[in-house]
Scaffold this motif. Structure first.
Motif, mmCIF file in Angstrom:
data_model
loop_
_atom_site.group_PDB
_atom_site.id
_atom_site.type_symbol
_atom_site.label_atom_id
_atom_site.label_comp_id
_atom_site.label_asym_id
_atom_site.label_seq_id
_atom_site.Cartn_x
_atom_site.Cartn_y
_atom_site.Cartn_z
ATOM 1 N N TYR A 48 6.542 1.474 63.504
ATOM 2 C CA TYR A 48 7.447 2.454 62.308
ATOM 3 C C TYR A 48 8.971 2.195 62.332
ATOM 4 O O TYR A 48 9.010 2.294 61.278
ATOM 5 C CB TYR A 48 6.609 3.412 63.007
ATOM 6 C CG TYR A 48 5.213 3.687 62.438
ATOM 7 C CD1 TYR A 48 4.424 2.232 62.503
ATOM 8 C CD2 TYR A 48 4.534 4.137 63.439
ATOM 9 C CE1 TYR A 48 3.131 2.258 62.595
ATOM 10 C CE2 TYR A 48 3.194 4.468 63.271
ATOM 11 C CZ TYR A 48 2.623 3.040 63.259
ATOM 12 O OH TYR A 48 1.317 3.880 62.926
ATOM 13 N N ILE A 95 10.630 1.340 58.168
ATOM 14 C CA ILE A 95 11.873 2.174 58.230
ATOM 15 C C ILE A 95 12.737 2.118 57.766
ATOM 16 O O ILE A 95 13.687 2.086 56.769
ATOM 17 C CB ILE A 95 11.948 3.461 59.176
ATOM 18 C CG1 ILE A 95 10.503 4.443 58.998
ATOM 19 C CG2 ILE A 95 13.607 4.395 58.106
ATOM 20 C CD1 ILE A 95 10.000 5.825 59.909
ATOM 21 N N HIS A 109 7.049 10.211 61.543
ATOM 22 C CA HIS A 109 7.471 8.983 61.906
ATOM 23 C C HIS A 109 7.254 8.052 61.471
ATOM 24 O O HIS A 109 7.978 6.464 61.604
ATOM 25 C CB HIS A 109 6.750 8.077 63.976
ATOM 26 C CG HIS A 109 6.911 8.736 64.867
ATOM 27 N ND1 HIS A 109 6.582 9.261 66.018
ATOM 28 C CD2 HIS A 109 8.066 8.423 65.663
ATOM 29 C CE1 HIS A 109 7.120 9.970 66.466
ATOM 30 N NE2 HIS A 109 8.223 9.321 66.936
ATOM 31 N N LEU A 110 6.063 7.930 60.290
ATOM 32 C CA LEU A 110 6.154 7.050 59.318
ATOM 33 C C LEU A 110 5.668 8.117 57.872
ATOM 34 O O LEU A 110 6.748 7.184 56.977
ATOM 35 C CB LEU A 110 4.846 6.369 59.366
ATOM 36 C CG LEU A 110 4.536 5.195 58.654
ATOM 37 C CD1 LEU A 110 5.643 4.082 59.437
ATOM 38 C CD2 LEU A 110 3.144 4.203 58.720
ATOM 39 N N LEU A 158 8.942 7.219 55.085
ATOM 40 C CA LEU A 158 8.558 5.815 54.266
ATOM 41 C C LEU A 158 8.168 7.355 53.124
ATOM 42 O O LEU A 158 7.655 6.422 51.646
ATOM 43 C CB LEU A 158 7.183 5.791 54.094
ATOM 44 C CG LEU A 158 7.692 4.627 55.454
ATOM 45 C CD1 LEU A 158 6.673 3.682 56.081
ATOM 46 C CD2 LEU A 158 8.801 3.358 55.565
#
Ligand code: PGA
Length: 242
Positions: free
Chosen positions: A44, A48, A87-88, A92
């Motif tokens: 992840y 990024i 985390h994602l 994103l």
């Protein structure tokens, strides 16, 4: 099964990111199946970094996560919803309504399982499913003994799984005892699967997954029968296969 053996966790993460980013470039509205835990964090972070450097867009991506703890509200710091947002999803900038995770604190967990399975069906096929693996061979939270044909369901977590995940909680007593997980059957419907494994603790499970008998006692062993599986494994996790 395609097996890619790499040096370490960092190389595993980079290789996995290459595959996933290529998929997103080929199909910007792909359905990605996502996992939590320590294993995919490096992947992840690579996504990024790539987005910052190269501007890869995730605005049309749809995501479905494998599982969620039962009993934790989504805003709990240990919920997989919180994990994925931090985390994602946020870094994103994936639109909220494109992301799907089972709800762990509804009043009717069985209804939630049905609802979640229908969401996955409504998205069509998962184009790329990311998997970690438990040291007991679980995928998602499908613990040993889970049916190979199961849909999204409620699972009692094994004591070893609760112990392994206790590092995120204040005490073992705080680790939930149950989860909602996509079934092995749900996972097997994915068009393509990418399983990641790093470290000695995964070596026995990886040996069984690649070379062992296909048995519900080692849920990941069913991947031997899937037509499009890649396993990216570091040297330590691969050490019992040589
Ligand atoms: P981990 O968990 O990535 O935190 O090792 C993997 C799993 O239990 O599936």
């Amino acid at each position: 099964m395609k097996i890619i053996v790499v040096e370490d966790y960092q190389e595993m993460s980079k290789k996995a990111a290459e595959i996933l980013i290529k998929k997103v470039h080929e199909n910007p509205s792909a359905v990605l199946g996502l996992a939590t835990g320590s294993t995919p964090v490096g992947l992840y972070n690579e996504l990024i970094e790539d987005r910052q450097k190269n501007g890869t867009s995730y605005k049309d991506i749809r995501t479905v996560n494998l599982d969620e703890y039962i009993g934790l509200p989504k805003e709990d710091k240990n919920s997989y919803f919180t994990f994925m947002c931090e985390h994602l999803f946020k870094p994103l900038e994936i639109p909220n309504d494109h992301t799907h995770i089972p709800k762990g604190n509804t009043t009717d967990h069985l209804e939630e399982c049905d609802r979640y399975e229908k969401i996955i069906e409504s998205l069509g096929q998962v184009d790329l499913q990311i998997l970690g693996i438990g040291s007991n061979g679980h995928i998602g939270f499908n613990e040993p003994g889970s049916s190979f044909t199961g849909n999204t369901h409620i699972i009692d977590l094994k004591e070893s799984t609760r112990q392994a995940n206790a590092r995120f909680f204040e005490s073992i007593d705080d680790v939930p005892k149950q989860a909602i997980t996509m079934g092995v059957g749900t996972i097997m419907k994915s068009r393509e699967i990418l399983l990641l494994a790093s470290g000695k603790a995964k070596a026995e499970a990886i040996r069984g997954t690649i070379h062992g008998e296909i048995t519900e006692e080692l849920p990941a062993s069913i991947l031997q029968t899937h037509p499009n599986v890649t396993i990216i494994v570091d040297k330590e996790a691969y050490s019992l296969c040589e």
